[in-house]
Design an enzyme around this catalytic site. Structure first.
Site: not given
Ligand code: GCV
Length: 614
Positions: A241, A320, A348
């Site tokens: 990411e 995720d 989340e």
């Molecule tokens: C900390 C997902 C979440 C992100 C998070 C990522 C991760 O994509 O939406 O907020 O980033 O996981 O676990 O690194």
């Protein structure tokens, strides 16, 4: 301040642990005295036995009760004794030891005081770019964590931005003082680092095989451990990411992790490397690339190549933290690598600590699918924040409590955990307590029914990840597609499709490949099915989608009724009811949006003639 916390699962403590307690042994003495006075109990004798480490024994006899334990085992023993007494239960007999040595909380706290995916207020230790905290609240939190045996706290977000400065001299003093605040509770700090940091300090490259880079990291590690000698280690999110990583230099993740591991090794530190790597720039038209396959493809070939003090931290599912995912195949594929299982307490994708979602039932299923011995450590993304009760929803505390219990004993019964949490937190009449426990036990199933049909996932609103948006991610770059059309929905991940199922050991692969043995709750994760596909119970797929959404919403309404019957303490009752109203609105929205979406696509009416909006 913090009035509510004393209603958490440590109901017997209403006095602050004094700052003069500097070690777990001192905290053990203080807590025992305070707890026994509050509960009107004769005080057991404490006997330190350093060889026992984190273990403890509570034994009784004519001479009275004796708690024997190591460091911080003695403190764990004190809490176990006091909590058992407060709950009116027997103290566990014999030697007690945690199943996992590292029981980590990963806090996604940012230097500006915000928390990524935080639903309980601002950070407890960051504000305005600096580390700053309220000592009394940290001590309360420390005792909560120690009482369930969490022993490592990573203070900053894995998406490291300004927090990268934590490793620099100017910040080390603050980090050292925060470490000292948690030390009496046996909680060691960890820091997330930015792989490319040498670049910001004039090194010219972050290539893990470059001598200058290696030297820079060693010097940083030396400086950080000088300030915090018991730091647990570094945590890294790399090539994920948009985070920097070894791929930029054509190096493998073993090269990257081992370079950092070498820097922290002289200090006894671990290097925790996250396996959350996938292409977040995918073209939705590309049906060959399948995101859940990415971690296995990246890491399985590296098995055996990581240094001894590297721990590869793998999210429990291949996507995720969705409501329902199979266990990540990476967790079965790396017998020569130390693995940590990553869970997420922060809700989340599971209701933002508004909707009820108790996690122990999920973790129990996980322990049944993946023998707990396959990993050597556990980590959970924290659900903590500056809200008075630390977790926003008063019942979300059950997930923090439950995580500690799970980390000690991964096969623990979820019902027993929730019952104990409820008993310690609220002195409800037996019938009401049972109702609360059953509501929590069922909360995951209810949520799953109204949001995610049959393992489909990803119909959430993009970015925020709360509320329905069936095509929110469908034409986006994140690799998260359901590909619903007028005839069918789901991704074929069998040998005839993307081949994902082949990443599992044969027995598990076969279970998922076959439509007969693939469980209903993962059918659309592994298979693409027509709406008229007939499920084992005789219902068509489309009917099952409608039924689940209607049922999930009705079950949420029943939970709201149950909640009304509980004589909870005023603020907690009020907070829980306010959140439940929002949950009901959310459940209705999910039911109607998802049902309408599939009705419009398929043109098939609900066999039971219920209201679907067109
Ligand atoms: C900390 C997902 C979440 C992100 C998070 C990522 C991760 O994509 O939406 O907020 O980033 O996981 O676990 O690194």
């Amino acid at each position: 301040m913090s009035e509510k916390i004393y209603r958490a699962w440590l109901p017997f403590l209403d006095a602050d642990v004094p700052e003069t307690c500097k070690t777990p042994a001192e905290a053990a003495e203080y807590e025992l005295e305070a707890g026994c006075a509050a509960l009107k109990l004769p005080e057991p004798r404490l006997e330190a036995d350093p060889a026992m480490g984190e273990g403890y024994v509570v034994s009784g006899g004519d001479g009275g009760t004796v708690i024997t334990g190591g460091e911080p085992g003695l403190l764990y023993g004190v809490y176990a004794f006091l909590m058992a007494k407060a709950a009116g239960e027997d103290v566990p007999a014999g030697l007690q030891r945690p199943f996992y040595g590292l029981r980590m909380l990963n806090c996604w706290d940012n230097a500006d005081g915000t928390i990524e995916r935080g639903y309980s207020g601002r950070s407890l230790w960051f504000e305005g770019g600096r580390l700053a905290w309220d000592g009394a609240r940290i001590r309360q939190l420390g005792r909560l964590l120690a009482s369930v045996g969490v022993n490592v706290l990573c203070v900053n977000n894995v998406n490291v931005r300004a927090e990268a400065e934590l490793l620099i001299e100017d910040y080390l003093d603050e980090l050292a003082r925060l470490a000292a605040a948690f030390r009496p509770f046996g909680v060691r700090l960890m820091v997330s680092i930015d792989f490319s940091r040498p670049l910001a300090h004039g090194v010219g490259t972050a290539d893990p095989l470059d001598e200058g880079v290696r030297r820079w990291w060693k010097q940083r590690a030396d400086a950080v451990w000088r300030a915090v000698p018991d730091l647990a280690g570094f945590l890294v999110k790399a090539d994920s990411e948009h985070r920097p990583g070894p791929f930029t230099y054509g190096r493998s993740h073993a090269d990257g992790a081992n370079m950092l591991a070498e820097a922290v090794a002289p200090h006894g530190g671990v290097l925790v490397w996250r396996a959350f790597v996938y292409n977040c720039q995918q073209d939705w038209r590309d049906t060959a690339t399948d995101r859940p396959m990415a971690a296995y493809d990246t890491y399985a070939p590296l098995d055996g190549q990581f240094a001894d003090n590297v721990i590869l931290q793998v999210k429990h599912g291949p996507f995720d933290f969705q409501v329902r995912e199979p266990v990540s195949p990476t967790l079965y594929a790396m017998p020569r690598t130390r693995l940590a299982l990553e869970l997420q307490l922060a809700q989340e994708y599971t209701g933002h600590q508004i909707d009820l979602y108790a996690m122990n039932p999920m973790w129990r299923e996980l322990a049944e699918e993946l023998p707990p011995e396959k990993v050597c450590a556990v980590a959970a993304v924290s659900n903590l924040g500056r809200d008075a009760n630390y977790t926003g929803h008063p019942f979300a505390a059950a997930n923090l409590y439950g995580y500690g219990r799970y980390a000690w004993q991964p096969r623990v019964s979820p019902r027993e955990v929730l019952r104990r949490w409820a008993r310690l937190t609220y002195a409800l009449p037996e019938g009401q307590q049972d109702a609360l426990v059953e509501m929590l036990m069922g909360s995951r199933g209810v949520y799953e029914k109204y949001i995610a049909p049959l393992g489909l996932c990803w119909m959430v609103c993009p970015g925020v990840h709360y509320g329905p948006s069936p095509c929110g991610y469908e034409y986006d770059a994140w690799g998260t597609y359901h590909r619903a059309n007028r005839d069918a929905v789901g991704i074929d991940r069998t040998a005839k499709g993307t081949g994902y199922a082949a990443q599992y050991p044969a027995q598990i692969r076969d279970k998922y490949e076959s439509l007969e043995t693939c469980p209903d709750n993962l059918k659309l994760f592994f298979h693409r099915l027509r709406y008229d596909y007939v499920m084992a119970d005789g219902r068509t797929l489309i009917q099952r989608i409608y039924d689940d959404h209607f049922e999930g919403c009705a079950e949420a309404e029943a939970m709201a009724q149950t909640l009304q019957t509980l004589s909870l303490p005023a603020e907690d009752g009020e907070e829980a009811r306010l959140r439940m109203e929002k949950q009901l609105a959310n459940a209705r929205q999910w039911r109607d949006v998802v049902n309408t979406f599939f009705h419009r696509l398929s043109g098939v009416d609900d066999a039971r003639g219920r209201k679907i909006y067109d």
